[in-house]
Design a protein around this motif. Structure first.
Motif, mmCIF file in Angstrom:
data_model
loop_
_atom_site.group_PDB
_atom_site.id
_atom_site.type_symbol
_atom_site.label_atom_id
_atom_site.label_comp_id
_atom_site.label_asym_id
_atom_site.label_seq_id
_atom_site.Cartn_x
_atom_site.Cartn_y
_atom_site.Cartn_z
ATOM 1 N N ASP A 76 -10.582 -10.390 5.757
ATOM 2 C CA ASP A 76 -10.726 -9.353 6.581
ATOM 3 C C ASP A 76 -9.645 -9.432 7.760
ATOM 4 O OD1 ASP A 76 -11.097 -11.844 8.043
ATOM 5 O OD2 ASP A 76 -12.929 -11.151 9.285
ATOM 6 N N THR A 118 -10.484 0.268 -3.781
ATOM 7 C CA THR A 118 -10.813 1.153 -2.726
ATOM 8 C C THR A 118 -10.135 0.821 -1.339
ATOM 9 O OG1 THR A 118 -12.851 -0.151 -2.273
ATOM 10 C CG2 THR A 118 -13.144 1.744 -3.480
ATOM 11 N N ASN A 119 -9.741 -0.538 -1.178
ATOM 12 C CA ASN A 119 -8.575 -0.827 -0.167
ATOM 13 C C ASN A 119 -7.249 0.140 -0.359
ATOM 14 O OD1 ASN A 119 -10.725 -2.339 0.842
ATOM 15 N ND2 ASN A 119 -9.786 -4.341 0.389
ATOM 16 N N TYR A 120 -7.230 0.644 -1.286
ATOM 17 C CA TYR A 120 -5.915 1.432 -1.192
ATOM 18 C C TYR A 120 -6.162 2.889 -1.868
ATOM 19 C CZ TYR A 120 -3.965 -3.398 -1.526
ATOM 20 O OH TYR A 120 -3.467 -4.828 -1.008
ATOM 21 N N TRP A 145 -7.626 -12.750 -0.268
ATOM 22 C CA TRP A 145 -8.139 -11.316 0.390
ATOM 23 C C TRP A 145 -8.916 -11.691 1.624
ATOM 24 C CZ3 TRP A 145 -4.557 -7.944 -1.075
ATOM 25 C CH2 TRP A 145 -4.007 -8.181 -1.997
ATOM 26 N N TYR A 174 0.907 -1.223 0.137
ATOM 27 C CA TYR A 174 -0.042 -0.056 0.050
ATOM 28 C C TYR A 174 0.904 1.334 -0.014
ATOM 29 C CZ TYR A 174 -2.867 3.775 2.042
ATOM 30 O OH TYR A 174 -3.414 4.818 2.659
#
Length: 344
Positions: free
Chosen positions: A139, A174-176, A137, A24
């Motif tokens: 939680d 959207t996780n990055y 991927w 990230y």
């Protein structure tokens, strides 16, 4: 130091063998100043080339102070923040825009796209797939597939269920990064490396692959495949399939001009100019024979669809009586698109 292509500080995940699973980058930089590269050379021993340099907490603190002293306060502040990370850290420097050679380098290029610093086909992605591990991927973040069973067991022993959301080489964009001015109904349908332009709405069945996306205001209800770049003011109807070809150097680019409408279950294999319409259910491939009509619906000639690539104001339709594919100047579609996008 000479000019470089890109630079970033990142937080990542490694498996038990120390291999990178993902990275990230909060602040990827395109074309960093030579003075910035000089700081990395002095503090981290960087000597040039495309490198991913692992960092520890003490290096981050020293690097952050050096960057601040050199006038790069924003990146320096990030480096100081990274000092408290419990995850592996990396400084990735890409001197040239060559094919990626490391997983951190591959992730940096995907970040450049989703941060809108480069557009699809403006960055070399040749050889990307072998560098991206297939990851679970969850939680709890990215997990190596070989280590997943033990992690699932450990979670159960602690009274928890480990949620596995997907098994893929690409994570959710959207996780990055969440680009400004967008709406995404189902974030699982937009991959990291997608370029989502300001004003774009991605509906529940919409999908945007990496190295693909929209230039600006668009309604995406269908699929934008890798290699496809859609112009502003376009509407991709539900279930449509735009067929692009991924190429690191951009040998084939399937682009969609501004103000286009691709109907439900329709698709294209040629680039469209501005204000074109493809009738619902119609798939336009490059070698498809098309009857070119004049304004009075008289046949002018039979041509292959590739001859109409990038031409504006075209309407592609199927003749309901003969089944032939027809193309004519699309005056009505221009007005229709104006009505459609006034309500988006």
């Amino acid at each position: 130091m000479s000019d470089s292509f890109s630079l970033a500080l990142g937080i990542g995940t490694q498996n038990s063998a120390g291999d990178w699973l993902e990275v990230y980058y909060p602040q990827p930089i395109l074309n960093p100043e030579p003075r910035m590269i000089a700081v990395f050379a002095e503090q981290l021993g960087y000597t040039g080339g495309n490198k991913a340099i692992s960092l520890n907490a003490s290096q981050c603190a020293v690097l952050g102070k050096a960057l601040c002293d050199a006038g790069f306060a924003e990146l320096g502040a990030l480096a100081i923040q990274l000092e408290s990370s419990t995850r592996p850290l990396v400084a990735t420097i890409l001197e040239t825009d060559d094919a990626p050679i490391t997983t951190p380098g591959a992730y940096l290029k995907l970040h450049l796209l989703s941060h809108r610093l480069v557009k699809p086909h403006e960055v070399v992605l040749a050889g990307l797939f072998p560098l991206l591990p297939n990851v679970a991927w969850t939680d709890e973040g990215a997990i190596d597939l070989l280590e997943l069973p033990q992690r699932q067991l450990a979670a159960r022993l602690q009274g928890r269920d480990l949620q596995v959301n997907s098994i893929d080489k690409f994570p959710l964009m959207t996780n990055y990064v969440v680009p400004s001015g967008v709406r995404i109904a189902d974030t699982a349908r937009v991959r990291l490396g997608a370029y989502v332009g300001e004003g774009t709405t991605v509906m529940h069945e919409g999908f945007i692959n990496f190295n693909a996306g929209t230039a600006g205001t668009s309604m995406v209800e269908g699929r934008i495949s890798a290699g496809v770049f859609v112009g502003k003011g376009s509407d991709l109807g539900g279930g449509c399939s735009t067929m692009g070809t991924l190429s690191g150097g951009g040998n084939i680019v399937i682009s969609v001009g501004e103000g286009c409408l691709i109907g439900a279950n329709a698709g294209i294999g040629i680039p469209l100019g501005d204000r074109c319409t493809v009738e619902a259910g119609l798939y336009i491939t490059a070698g498809l024979k098309v009857a070119l009509l004049d304004d009075a619906d008289n046949l002018v000639e039979i041509i292959k669809a590739r001859s109409l690539a990038n031409q504006p104001d075209l309407l592609f339709r199927r003749n309901s009586q003969t089944g032939s594919i027809e193309c004519k100047t699309n005056k009505s579609a221009i007005q229709l698109n104006g009505i459609l996008h006034a309500h988006n």
